[in-house]
Design an enzyme around this catalytic site. Structure first.
Site, PDB file in Angstrom:
ATOM      1  CG  ASP A 200      -2.055   0.983   1.149  1.00 43.79           C
ATOM      2  OD1 ASP A 200      -2.272   1.553   0.052  1.00 43.79           O
ATOM      3  OD2 ASP A 200      -2.725   1.207   2.168  1.00 43.79           O
ATOM      4  CG  LEU A 201       5.473   2.383  -1.220  1.00 42.05           C
ATOM      5  CD1 LEU A 201       5.712   2.515   0.279  1.00 42.05           C
ATOM      6  CD2 LEU A 201       6.655   1.715  -1.890  1.00 42.05           C
TER       7      LEU A 201
END
Length: 295
Positions: A200-201
């Protein structure tokens, strides 16, 4: 809430401070949990996230993800906050983490550190894609399971579940079976090495410490193609040239990686559409249309 957190801390023998709590202050966080800075009289600080006890599995998943990121992180480049304790107290759950001071800084070490994490974990991968337990991506469930074929995994465990949820706002999954079949085959031909990814960068889930190191937090990890992380950094912006230069110096991407970014980011667009609605719906449908044009 501050009183509940203080009472919960008194039952923990894992957060050694040798000092009384001076104050508990709300700090900015995401839209899911409440976040706190716990200041002790000896100047030690601890970060805490709280939620209803029914949501404790979110914290358990986060703890597992942080643990595996820390395992493979090169400490000379990347700082991952240590989990200090996870407590259930009355009707709340609280995750206590190491406090990290952040500052605006160049992102070269963040890029290098991420590449090193991807590279080192690929040498110890389970030889299949996935995750053992049900996880979360934001407030949505991230489906558990494994597959040795990357395309089949990404379609069946990431895209299809989000498309099924999108029925609530009018998406008919059967209308996109041709796209899913194509994407499965296309990604199977890619044959990526298997790495642990943050998952979830976006820019709100990483940063630079006051010492200049990169830092990763709020993960939604699984074993995957490392490009899912790089793709998401380009979805909402916030990453500069130094970040990508640092990454490429350690583990260069191939010439066709940009062709896969739209596929990987469809997962996040659909998830945002399912959680927030709004223009994410239109963006998701536009991406599906674009991908269909490749067939």
């Amino acid at each position: 809430m501050e009183e509940l957190i203080q009472q919960a801390l008194s039952s923990s023998n894992k957060i050694s401070s040798n000092s009384l709590i001076e104050k508990i202050t709300p700090v900015g966080g995401g839209c899911i949990h409440k976040a706190w800075c716990i200041q002790f009289q000896n100047d030690k600080r601890v970060f805490a996230k709280s939620n209803h006890i029914d949501n404790i599995n979110m914290f358990k998943f986060e703890r597992e993800c942080l643990s595996i990121l820390e395992r493979f992180a090169n400490k000379s480049y990347i700082c991952v906050p240590k989990t200090l304790d996870l407590i259930s107290f009355q009707n709340i759950s609280i995750l206590f983490l190491e406090w990290i001071d952040f500052k605006q800084s160049q992102q070269n070490l963040l890029g290098k550190g991420l590449a090193l994490l991807h590279k080192s974990s690929s040498e110890w991968s389970p030889k299949k894609f996935g995750w053992e337990k049900e996880g979360f991506i934001g407030s949505s469930t991230q489906i558990r399971g494994w597959d040795s074929n990357w395309g089949e995994f990404f379609v069946n465990f990431r895209l299809r579940p989000q498309l099924i949820k999108a029925k609530a706002w009018g998406v008919i999954v059967d209308d996109y079976e041709d796209v899913l079949k194509y994407l499965s085959s296309y990604l199977n031909d890619h044959h990526p090495r298997i790495s642990i990814v943050h998952g979830d960068l976006w820019s709100g889930n990483c940063g630079s410490t006051k010492n200049g190191l990169g830092s990763l937090y709020d993960p939604a990890s699984y074993w995957a193609d490392r490009e899912v992380d790089i793709s998401m950094t380009k979805l909402f912006g916030g990453f500069n040239r130094e970040f990508y230069k640092g990454y490429e110096e350690i583990w260069p991407l191939d010439d066709f990686s940009s062709d896969r970014s739209e596929i990987y980011n469809l997962y996040h667009l659909l998830n945002h559409a399912n959680i927030f609605g709004g223009f994410y719906k239109e963006n998701s449908l536009t991406t599906l249309k674009n991908l269909r044009s490749r067939i």
